[in-house]
Motif scaffolding. Structure first.
Motif, PDB file in Angstrom:
ATOM      1  N   GLU A  11       0.719  -1.158   0.025  1.00 16.75           N
ATOM      2  CA  GLU A  11       0.215  -0.214  -0.146  1.00 16.75           C
ATOM      3  C   GLU A  11       0.713   1.360   0.031  1.00 16.75           C
ATOM      4  N   ARG A  12       1.933   1.131   1.011  1.00 13.62           N
ATOM      5  CA  ARG A  12       2.759   2.256   0.899  1.00 13.62           C
ATOM      6  C   ARG A  12       3.457   2.719  -0.398  1.00 13.62           C
ATOM      7  N   ALA A  13       4.128   1.442  -0.880  1.00 13.95           N
ATOM      8  CA  ALA A  13       4.673   1.374  -2.187  1.00 13.95           C
ATOM      9  C   ALA A  13       3.890   2.214  -3.405  1.00 13.95           C
ATOM     10  N   ALA A  14       2.447   1.605  -3.377  1.00 13.25           N
ATOM     11  CA  ALA A  14       1.711   2.208  -4.392  1.00 13.25           C
ATOM     12  C   ALA A  14       1.375   3.562  -4.488  1.00 13.25           C
ATOM     13  N   LEU A  15       1.135   4.058  -2.939  1.00 14.18           N
ATOM     14  CA  LEU A  15       1.037   5.675  -2.820  1.00 14.18           C
ATOM     15  C   LEU A  15       2.275   6.418  -3.385  1.00 14.18           C
TER      16      LEU A  15
END
Length: 233
Positions: free
Chosen positions: A202-206
């Motif tokens: 999730e962090r990587a995507a954001l």
């Protein structure tokens, strides 16, 4: 909300997280997920050009003109095969698989999907690359097939950006390095990664979407890391 985003490789860790984040943020009115493991209208296999062409034709027939095409596919290991540590481990079939998955496939996605995108709007084509594909940054050697394939992808993106700009001055084509993300692709290589440098999906995507939000047409053809840093080829 406006425009359509197409995420290719949407069944994978990063691709799925990117699609989820786009839906939650609501910037796009439609998010289309495509993957090899999906059936019917959601199926695409970037190892086969006919599959890519068919998926693009389905969108065209539906009157869909995407303004974001995000290719989140990649190959680092499969079965007993993994990154080579020395020349004696080189294998033609494995090198070919690396090139197809990491360079040729995304380039063929651009071949068939870019003609669907608007000619006068802000449009983005993005592909997941890797810092290890940087020739100037290579100080450790090894990982022959993966490094070479990602370097080839970076060149493909550069070429795409030059040709595409002649048709749409507001277009952007970029390669993105997501960092080390906690996915099956990186799982065998996480032992020496500091916890602060291992990102959840999730962090990587954001982080990647934040990078895309800050890009301008002058950035087209470049390689950017998850923190917005430009990576030298």
């Amino acid at each position: 909300m406006s425009g359509t985003a197409v995420i290719i490789g949407a069944s994978g860790g990063i691709g799925n997280a990117i699609a989820n984040a786009l839906e939650e943020e609501g910037e796009y009115s439609r998010v289309i997920r495509l993957a090899r493991s999906f059936e019917g209208s959601g199926h695409i296999d970037i190892a086969h050009e006919d599959s890519i062409k068919t998926a693009a034709e389905r969108l065209k027939k539906s009157g869909i003109a995407p303004t974001l095409v995000f290719t989140a596919t990649g190959l680092l290991h499969a079965g007993e095969k993994g990154p080579e540590k020395s020349l004696r481990e080189l294998d033609m079939d494995w090198l070919t698989q690396n090139y197809i998955a990491n360079a040729a496939g995304p380039a063929l996605v651009a071949k068939h999907f870019l003609p669907l995108m608007p000619r006068k709007e802000h449009c983005i084509f993005a592909a997941i690359s890797a810092r290890v594909g940087s020739i100037s940054d290579n100080r450790l050697g090894g990982w022959y097939g993966y490094r070479a394939a990602k370097a080839a992808l970076n060149m493909m993106v550069r070429n795409i950006s030059i040709e595409w700009r002649r048709q749409n001055e507001r277009s952007i084509a970029v390669a993105l390095h997501p960092g080390t993300v906690d996915t099956p692709l990186s799982k065998p290589f996480q032992a020496n990664v500091k916890p602060s440098q291992l990102f959840d999906r999730e962090r990587a995507a954001l982080q990647l979407l934040d990078v895309l939000d800050d890009l301008k047409p002058a950035d087209s053809g470049k390689i950017f890391a998850w923190d917005g840093e430009e990576i030298r080829p």
